[in-house]
Design a protein around this motif. Structure first.
Motif, PDB file in Angstrom:
ATOM      1  N   PRO A  50       8.141  42.189  30.772  1.00 34.96           N
ATOM      2  CA  PRO A  50       9.658  42.960  30.478  1.00 34.96           C
ATOM      3  C   PRO A  50      10.683  42.074  30.775  1.00 34.96           C
ATOM      4  N   SER A  51      11.536  41.983  29.853  1.00 34.56           N
ATOM      5  CA  SER A  51      12.761  40.923  29.608  1.00 34.56           C
ATOM      6  C   SER A  51      14.269  41.912  30.423  1.00 34.56           C
ATOM      7  N   THR A  52      14.371  41.172  31.353  1.00 36.13           N
ATOM      8  CA  THR A  52      15.745  41.655  32.381  1.00 36.13           C
ATOM      9  C   THR A  52      16.362  40.485  32.448  1.00 36.13           C
ATOM     10  N   ARG A  56      15.638  36.282  32.206  1.00 39.00           N
ATOM     11  CA  ARG A  56      16.355  35.504  31.410  1.00 39.00           C
ATOM     12  C   ARG A  56      17.123  34.155  32.165  1.00 39.00           C
ATOM     13  N   MET A  57      17.716  34.444  33.360  1.00 39.05           N
ATOM     14  CA  MET A  57      18.165  33.677  34.228  1.00 39.05           C
ATOM     15  C   MET A  57      16.977  32.626  34.479  1.00 39.05           C
ATOM     16  N   HIS A  58      15.956  33.213  34.786  1.00 37.87           N
ATOM     17  CA  HIS A  58      14.501  32.444  35.466  1.00 37.87           C
ATOM     18  C   HIS A  58      14.370  31.394  34.476  1.00 37.87           C
ATOM     19  N   ALA A  74      27.879  36.835  40.632  1.00 38.31           N
ATOM     20  CA  ALA A  74      28.443  38.029  40.939  1.00 38.31           C
ATOM     21  C   ALA A  74      27.568  39.279  40.880  1.00 38.31           C
ATOM     22  N   LEU A  75      27.053  39.229  39.583  1.00 37.85           N
ATOM     23  CA  LEU A  75      26.011  40.362  39.419  1.00 37.85           C
ATOM     24  C   LEU A  75      25.100  40.481  40.315  1.00 37.85           C
ATOM     25  N   LEU A  76      24.296  39.342  40.534  1.00 46.21           N
ATOM     26  CA  LEU A  76      23.013  39.465  41.451  1.00 46.21           C
ATOM     27  C   LEU A  76      23.600  39.854  42.728  1.00 46.21           C
ATOM     28  N   ASN A  87      29.527  40.937  31.721  1.00 44.33           N
ATOM     29  CA  ASN A  87      28.709  40.952  30.535  1.00 44.33           C
ATOM     30  C   ASN A  87      27.132  40.310  30.903  1.00 44.33           C
ATOM     31  N   VAL A  88      26.335  41.228  30.726  1.00 45.15           N
ATOM     32  CA  VAL A  88      24.947  40.930  31.108  1.00 45.15           C
ATOM     33  C   VAL A  88      24.190  40.036  30.069  1.00 45.15           C
ATOM     34  N   ASP A  89      24.948  39.879  28.862  1.00 41.17           N
ATOM     35  CA  ASP A  89      24.333  39.231  27.648  1.00 41.17           C
ATOM     36  C   ASP A  89      24.794  37.659  27.734  1.00 41.17           C
TER      37      ASP A  89
END
Length: 322
Positions: A50-52, A56-58, A74-76, A87-89
């Motif tokens: 699954p792509s989360t 992507r960060m990993h 900050a989102l983490l 913006n998660v993109d």
């Protein structure tokens, strides 16, 4: 069609770089098979994974060795952010001195130095610590939004830091970019909040010339029985302010809120219940109804705008001497 060979165990269920693939004995042809996808240049992962945002960060960290920072960190950590920033993109990555800032699609690259305690090593990525993350947000947020994020840092339940830790950290950041705004935000920050709306409402009242309310101070009746912890309150005037968000609309919560507020009124408190509608002006130049209603409640209880601060100081001294 011939099935691709099984991936080595060390490459299962996680992104891996092409260098990792070569070290594990995979051919270049194998890394191009359709059972693999490329979340970013130079990285592969199983197509069934699954792509989360964390994936992507990993993947990006695996190939760049950078640190997740700024709005992405900050989102983490769960910081409340305005929609324009959350913006998660887009992923923010910071490279240490000696490494070039990351330049990739949908990546904002930074280059800064870190102290060891400013980096937290997770199981999948390295990201900036809560204090460093908040400090970096000074370059991205308005003053009010930085205060809201700071109050989250010092929240009542499961805080990410303490006032003493924050003050010590800021002392060490003097002269750094963002310090001036962070120092201004620190003056307005308060510990012990439960929601970003509490902070937003408190700042709104201050901006319109009302005295600063206390945050989540317990309320007791004349027998010493606990009644509630109002979101904001003025103990001298015995005015309590409750901000009711969306979850207060359920029947069960409404019954609980009515019982809560009736007990406060029976104990002699004036209760002002506000919602998001009260925080937003109805038109340009109009005063938010939250300010109008709280001011009216304070005046009803004897507060005088022209002599409010002095009166409150005298009342506080009188109370302390009893």
């Amino acid at each position: 069609m011939r099935q691709p060979s099984e991936l080595p165990p060390q490459l299962h269920d996680k992104p891996f770089t092409l260098a990792d693939a070569r070290a594990a004995g995979l051919s270049r042809r194998r890394t191009r098979c359709r059972d693999l996808v490329s979340p970013c240049h130079g990285v592969r992962t199983a197509a069934t994974t699954p792509s989360t945002l964390l994936d992507r960060m990993h993947a990006l960290v695996a190939v760049t060795c950078a640190v997740v920072s700024h709005a992405t960190a900050a989102l983490l950590w769960g910081f409340p952010l305005p929609a324009s920033v959350a913006n998660v993109d887009v992923v923010h990555l910071t490279s240490r001195p000696g490494n070039r800032a990351v330049r990739r699609k949908n990546v904002v690259g930074h280059q800064q130095s870190f102290e060891p305690e400013e980096i937290v090593a997770g199981s999948r990525v390295h990201c900036t610590s809560p204090l460093r993350t908040w400090f970096d947000l000074a370059s991205m947020l308005s003053l009010d939004d930085l205060v809201i994020a700071g109050d989250f840092l010092l929240r009542r339940r499961n805080p990410l830091s303490t006032l003493d830790e924050l003050d010590a950290y800021l002392q060490g950041r003097k002269g750094k970019p963002g310090y001036q705004k962070a120092a201004r935000a620190r003056i307005l920050m308060r510990s012990g909040t439960d929601s970003p709306k509490e902070t937003e409402l408190r700042l709104l009242l201050l901006r319109h010339g009302l005295p600063e309310p206390a945050v989540n101070v317990p309320m007791f009746d004349e027998t010493g029985r606990w009644i509630q912890d109002p979101d904001l309150s003025y103990e001298v005037e015995r005015v309590a302010i409750q901000y009711d968000g969306g979850h207060h609309a359920t029947p069960a919560q409404r019954r609980s809120d009515i019982f809560r507020d009736e007990n406060a009124r029976d104990a002699g408190w004036r209760v002002v219940v506000l919602t998001q509608w009260d925080l937003t002006p109805l038109g340009p130049g109009m005063e938010p109804t939250a300010v109008t209603r709280v001011r009216a409640a304070l005046v009803e209880r004897g507060w005088m705008p022209d002599r409010g601060p002095a009166r409150r100081r005298r009342s506080a001294r009188t109370t302390a001497s009893i």
